[in-house]
Design a protein around this motif. Sequence first.
Motif, PDB file in Angstrom:
ATOM      1  N   TYR A 243      67.198  65.455 -11.921  1.00 51.57           N
ATOM      2  CA  TYR A 243      66.742  64.275 -11.177  1.00 51.57           C
ATOM      3  C   TYR A 243      65.222  64.169 -11.274  1.00 51.57           C
ATOM      4  O   TYR A 243      64.501  64.902 -10.609  1.00 51.57           O
TER       5      TYR A 243
ATOM      6  N   ALA B  32      70.786  58.484 -18.421  1.00 43.69           N
ATOM      7  CA  ALA B  32      71.575  58.601 -17.191  1.00 43.69           C
ATOM      8  C   ALA B  32      73.009  59.029 -17.510  1.00 43.69           C
ATOM      9  O   ALA B  32      73.616  59.799 -16.758  1.00 43.69           O
TER      10      ALA B  32
ATOM     11  N   LEU C 224      68.488  61.636 -14.754  1.00 47.03           N
ATOM     12  CA  LEU C 224      68.406  60.490 -13.848  1.00 47.03           C
ATOM     13  C   LEU C 224      66.988  60.126 -13.450  1.00 47.03           C
ATOM     14  O   LEU C 224      66.081  60.948 -13.469  1.00 47.03           O
TER      15      LEU C 224
END
Length: 367
Positions: free
Chosen positions: A7, A322, A327
């Motif tokens: 992330y 993604a 992400l």
Amino acid sequence: MEGKITYFSPGPAKIPDEVLLHLQKELVCHKNSHVSVMELSHRSKDFTDILDGLERVVRELLNVPANYKILLMQGGGTGQFAAVPLNLMSRKGKADYIVTGSWSSKATKEASKYGTVNLVLPKMDRFTHIPDKSVWKLDPEASYVYYCANETVEGVEFQDIPEVPEGVPLVCDMSSNYFSRPFDVTKFGLIYGGAQKNIGSSGVTLVIIREDLLGSPLPVCPTILDYTITAKNGSLYNTPPTYAIHVMGEVLKWVKKEGGLEEMEKRSIKKSNLIYSIIDESDGFYSNPVESKSRSRMNVVFRVGGAKGKEDLEKKFVDSAAAEGLLSLKGHRSVGGIRASLYNAITVEGVTRLRSFMERFCKENRA
């Protein structure tokens, strides 16, 4: 979790998996309190222990001298844009601001409401470097000198602490690179940073201020932004963001366990080099606009398909990444492009996954 998902959000950002799992395990009952930290009274002994533990680890990691106060405030960095001049501008009625990106620009605009602001640097059309000190204009009579150590939007970071006139306090927004490298606290009058980028969750701001700068806020300073009142009340003048404080304490314990700021710096150098090197070796397919000596270790910004980027190709990059569990890579809306935020909680393995993806994407889409 890191093996499947990485992330890269600029904030609120990644919290170490180890910390998240610990927080999950104790969510409904903190130690022997029989209640969650979210339910603890901020006046209770249990929460006092959390506060004391946080201050200890902050002082230890940063080697904070005894004549500095550690304050836990609300309002994020934006709140501090006002709090700094409201508390410090009364010294001389004017202050120097070093503008190197979006966040220092916003801080400058806010400070101009409370006194005279001097722009240290010549105005720049684009924030792609930190100008040489030979063009700086510092006022030896300024109340303070303000700068943002790392600009998350433009990917510009100071690699050294600015030298300022003797007797003028140096103020720094370290929201996005707090605890990512060792530094000398005694060179600063005041340091602050919102926790949600590199040291915790949103809701709490860590302020470190030298004691001699307390005691003379402007008359219009709201009580909630008054450093002196916050310090006198041990950050408990009002109900603080208790759970966010707890999260920050757990994240900083993790930093200590992992090897402290020296280890965080080694990792951040390695992680950022992994991405900057593939950009530089891509023969223009990827492009980073920032001068090499001003490049951020925390926020790597780049375009896909050339210096100005190709919107359709950049959308394909974000969507394809993604799909592989990489992400939150879309750049800030004001500048576009791609941005990979490589804060302390991002592992070398996660960044290596991104680099491998970038290599494949370049080969498949160069034509």
